[in-house]
Design an enzyme around this catalytic site. Structure first.
Site, PDB file in Angstrom:
ATOM      1  N   SER A  92       0.245   1.754   0.424  1.00  0.00           N
ATOM      2  CA  SER A  92      -0.600   2.778   1.020  1.00  0.00           C
ATOM      3  C   SER A  92      -0.772   3.956   0.052  1.00  0.00           C
ATOM      4  CB  SER A  92      -0.015   3.206   2.372  1.00  0.00           C
ATOM      5  OG  SER A  92      -0.946   3.950   3.116  1.00  0.00           O
ATOM      6  N   ASP A 138      -5.922  -4.162   9.416  1.00  0.00           N
ATOM      7  CA  ASP A 138      -5.448  -2.802   9.158  1.00  0.00           C
ATOM      8  C   ASP A 138      -6.358  -1.789   9.850  1.00  0.00           C
ATOM      9  OD1 ASP A 138      -4.550  -0.397   8.155  1.00  0.00           O
ATOM     10  OD2 ASP A 138      -4.363  -1.110   6.096  1.00  0.00           O
ATOM     11  N   HIS A 144      -1.386  -2.446   9.014  1.00  0.00           N
ATOM     12  CA  HIS A 144      -0.943  -1.581   7.916  1.00  0.00           C
ATOM     13  C   HIS A 144       0.554  -1.801   7.717  1.00  0.00           C
ATOM     14  CE1 HIS A 144      -2.063   1.569   5.135  1.00  0.00           C
ATOM     15  NE2 HIS A 144      -1.037   2.301   5.501  1.00  0.00           N
TER      16      HIS A 144
END
Length: 231
Positions: A124, A179, A211
């Site tokens: 991320s 996600d 995610h």
């Protein structure tokens, strides 16, 4: 107010089993820590991401006020005006952290590990941070990896790739199709723009993954690391 100039990043390390000949720097996502990411990888993979000759380093971002959380302190690599691909990057905080992470690169150099024996990546926000660190400051490392990561559409990384005077390291990018926090299409668009700018980049989609990390993704990453850092 936090004095970022005085910050020294803490590190969680998975040591190599044998002689230290290469290093991986793995950056966590926003709100996490180095030990948190290390534990998450262990839970998903069923073992540490560990190698015979490769040291794996999980740094922790310092606590800083984070604008998307209304200024509440969080372990984040940089600030964001908001989580949107259309807003400007917070380059002041990004550049400051590039300096601090550069100190970790220098630590590995002092340990006898040349840059072509290092890979840097993250999950991320950690993946975005890795792209800034490598493409703008350390273009001679062996590779970059980004898991569930994205860049703003006018990112300084794109310009750095376009203006590079040397071949840049290969990028491995992975993203879950489910996600909802950082849309799969956003990550894929980042990959397309990086390729257009001239980066050798691959993109791997993982069906039904949100995610998160998954075992298949980490096994792909492990194989990719071994390929990049094979003796």
């Amino acid at each position: 107010m936090i004095n970022m100039a005085a910050v020294k990043l803490q590190k969680s390390v998975v040591s190599q089993a044998g002689k230290h000949t290469a290093s991986v720097i793995f950056l966590h996502g926003s709100g996490d820590t180095g030990p948190g990411l290390r534990s998450w990888v262990l839970d998903v993979l069923g073992q540490n991401l560990a190698f015979e000759n490769i040291r794996v380093i999980y740094p922790t971002a310092p606590l800083r006020p984070y604008t998307p959380m209304r200024g509440a302190p969080s372990h984040v690599w940089f600030d964001r005006h908001k989580i949107s691909q259309h807003c400007p990057e917070h380059l002041e905080s990004i550049d400051s952290m590039c300096d601090h992470l550069g100190d970790i690169v220098q630590d590995e150099l002092r340990a006898g590990i040349p840059k072509h024996r290092m890979v840097i990546g993250g999950f991320s926000m950690g993946g975005a941070m890795a792209l800034h660190l490598v493409c703008r400051h350390h273009q001679d490392i062996a590779g970059i990896f980004c898991l569930s990561s994205f860049l703003n559409k006018d990112s300084a990384v794109y310009q750095a790739v376009e203006n590079a005077q040397r071949p840049l390291p290969e990028l491995l990018q992975c993203h879950g199709t489910s996600d909802e926090l950082v849309f799969h299409d956003w990550g894929e668009k980042t990959n397309t723009l990086l390729k257009k700018a001239g980066l050798n980049a691959s993109f791997h989609s993982f069906p039904d993954l949100n995610h998160q990390l998954c075992r298949q993704e980490l096994e792909l990453l492990r194989s990719w690391i071994l390929n990049k850092l094979s003796i």
